[in-house]
Design a protein around this motif. Structure first.
Motif, PDB file in Angstrom:
ATOM      1  N   THR A  88      21.115  46.411 -23.680  1.00 52.86           N
ATOM      2  CA  THR A  88      22.126  46.595 -24.715  1.00 52.86           C
ATOM      3  C   THR A  88      21.452  46.763 -26.063  1.00 52.86           C
ATOM      4  OG1 THR A  88      22.297  44.208 -25.008  1.00 52.86           O
ATOM      5  CG2 THR A  88      23.796  45.227 -23.415  1.00 52.86           C
ATOM      6  N   ALA A  89      22.282  46.903 -27.094  1.00 54.07           N
ATOM      7  CA  ALA A  89      21.769  47.164 -28.437  1.00 54.07           C
ATOM      8  C   ALA A  89      21.386  45.870 -29.152  1.00 54.07           C
ATOM      9  CB  ALA A  89      22.796  47.942 -29.239  1.00 54.07           C
ATOM     10  N   THR A  90      20.724  44.984 -28.488  1.00 58.47           N
ATOM     11  CA  THR A  90      20.178  43.789 -29.112  1.00 58.47           C
ATOM     12  C   THR A  90      18.691  44.021 -29.361  1.00 58.47           C
ATOM     13  OG1 THR A  90      19.612  42.774 -27.005  1.00 58.47           O
ATOM     14  CG2 THR A  90      21.815  42.321 -27.874  1.00 58.47           C
ATOM     15  N   LEU A  91      18.064  43.090 -30.025  1.00 62.71           N
ATOM     16  CA  LEU A  91      16.636  43.217 -30.295  1.00 62.71           C
ATOM     17  C   LEU A  91      15.844  43.261 -28.984  1.00 62.71           C
ATOM     18  CD1 LEU A  91      14.276  43.305 -32.272  1.00 62.71           C
ATOM     19  CD2 LEU A  91      14.292  40.812 -32.254  1.00 62.71           C
ATOM     20  N   GLY A  92      16.207  42.407 -28.038  1.00 62.94           N
ATOM     21  CA  GLY A  92      15.530  42.406 -26.746  1.00 62.94           C
ATOM     22  C   GLY A  92      15.738  43.711 -25.997  1.00 62.94           C
ATOM     23  N   GLY A  93      16.956  44.245 -26.040  1.00 60.38           N
ATOM     24  CA  GLY A  93      17.231  45.520 -25.386  1.00 60.38           C
ATOM     25  C   GLY A  93      16.432  46.652 -25.989  1.00 60.38           C
ATOM     26  N   TRP A  94      16.330  46.661 -27.321  1.00 62.87           N
ATOM     27  CA  TRP A  94      15.545  47.704 -27.983  1.00 62.87           C
ATOM     28  C   TRP A  94      14.062  47.582 -27.654  1.00 62.87           C
ATOM     29  CZ3 TRP A  94      17.464  52.004 -29.357  1.00 62.87           C
ATOM     30  CH2 TRP A  94      18.761  52.091 -29.833  1.00 62.87           C
ATOM     31  N   LEU A  95      13.571  46.357 -27.533  1.00 68.95           N
ATOM     32  CA  LEU A  95      12.169  46.177 -27.159  1.00 68.95           C
ATOM     33  C   LEU A  95      11.901  46.692 -25.747  1.00 68.95           C
ATOM     34  CD1 LEU A  95      11.402  42.654 -28.666  1.00 68.95           C
ATOM     35  CD2 LEU A  95      10.560  44.872 -29.451  1.00 68.95           C
ATOM     36  N   LEU A  96      12.836  46.471 -24.832  1.00 66.93           N
ATOM     37  CA  LEU A  96      12.675  46.971 -23.464  1.00 66.93           C
ATOM     38  C   LEU A  96      12.728  48.502 -23.433  1.00 66.93           C
ATOM     39  CD1 LEU A  96      14.808  44.360 -21.524  1.00 66.93           C
ATOM     40  CD2 LEU A  96      12.315  44.481 -21.703  1.00 66.93           C
ATOM     41  N   ILE A  97      13.603  49.079 -24.237  1.00 68.14           N
ATOM     42  CA  ILE A  97      13.669  50.540 -24.322  1.00 68.14           C
ATOM     43  C   ILE A  97      12.375  51.098 -24.914  1.00 68.14           C
ATOM     44  CG2 ILE A  97      14.831  52.445 -25.515  1.00 68.14           C
ATOM     45  CD1 ILE A  97      17.458  50.834 -25.120  1.00 68.14           C
ATOM     46  N   LEU A  98      11.837  50.435 -25.927  1.00 68.21           N
ATOM     47  CA  LEU A  98      10.565  50.867 -26.516  1.00 68.21           C
ATOM     48  C   LEU A  98       9.410  50.744 -25.515  1.00 68.21           C
ATOM     49  CD1 LEU A  98      10.800  49.487 -30.162  1.00 68.21           C
ATOM     50  CD2 LEU A  98      10.894  51.871 -29.403  1.00 68.21           C
ATOM     51  N   LEU A  99       9.468  49.743 -24.662  1.00 70.18           N
ATOM     52  CA  LEU A  99       8.451  49.599 -23.622  1.00 70.18           C
ATOM     53  C   LEU A  99       8.494  50.777 -22.651  1.00 70.18           C
ATOM     54  CD1 LEU A  99       6.275  47.715 -22.362  1.00 70.18           C
ATOM     55  CD2 LEU A  99       8.124  46.776 -20.979  1.00 70.18           C
ATOM     56  N   LEU A 100       9.705  51.168 -22.236  1.00 71.36           N
ATOM     57  CA  LEU A 100       9.846  52.336 -21.357  1.00 71.36           C
ATOM     58  C   LEU A 100       9.392  53.612 -22.051  1.00 71.36           C
ATOM     59  CD1 LEU A 100      13.282  51.676 -19.620  1.00 71.36           C
ATOM     60  CD2 LEU A 100      11.019  51.632 -18.573  1.00 71.36           C
TER      61      LEU A 100
END
Length: 189
Positions: A2-14
């Protein structure tokens, strides 16, 4: 995610993993690897299209999420043209060690997940499908192990023992980490 900080970090990892794959493809300058990579996108997109025919844009963007699957299909297309089985292992004479290690590691990772899934109650495949960021990290680690082995070997050979260990250990590790980390990720995102 989702659009949380953790979600954005996971998207950046991908995204970082996908950019690493693209960088390796471009730096290797291997026409066979690049052609296989492009063809694999269409194979994976067609698979997603056939599995869910009523979602028109999902086949376009889903291969970017499952870039490790995209690379495994590319490796399956690339392997017959670039590798030669020997008594000691898999000989990769024509390719740079970096692109060879990347492609072979992803093929071993995916084949291991597929082959061990029935014996392990489909948990490796569940982790493979449901946890793309974790799979990207494990895929990268397996790539580094294979690259280290290729750089140390004489003649560009990956031993059968290392290939077998990578094929079995990667899905077991993904299953174990997936069961441990999934509750953390669900609470974090």
């Amino acid at each position: 995610m989702t659009a949380t900080l953790g979600g954005w970090l996971l998207i950046l990892l991908l995204l970082a993993y996908l950019l690493h794959i693209l960088w390796r493809q471009i730096a290797a300058r291997s026409p066979v690897a690049i052609a296989s990579f492009i063809a694999a996108y269409f194979v994976l997109a067609a698979f997603f299209r056939l599995s869910e025919p009523y979602t028109p844009l999902r086949p376009v963007w889903l291969p970017f999420v499952y870039s490790y699957s995209w690379l495994a299909i590319a490796a399956a297309l690339w392997l017959p043209a670039s590798a030669c089985p020997t008594r000691r292992g898999l000989l990769l004479p024509a390719e740079s060690p970096r692109i060879a290690a990347l492609l072979v590691s992803q093929l071993c990772f995916t084949l291991g997940s597929l082959l061990t899934a029935p014996a392990l109650e489909w948990r490796p495949m569940a982790a493979y499908v449901m946890l793309p960021p974790l799979m990207a990290v494990l895929s990268y680690l397996l790539y580094r192990v294979f690259l280290f082995s290729l750089q140390r070997s004489k003649g560009g050979i990956l031993s059968w023992r290392l290939l077998l260990i990578g094929t079995i250990a990667a899905p077991i590790t993904s299953m174990w980490l997936g069961g441990w980390i999934a509750p953390i990720l669900l609470g974090w995102t």
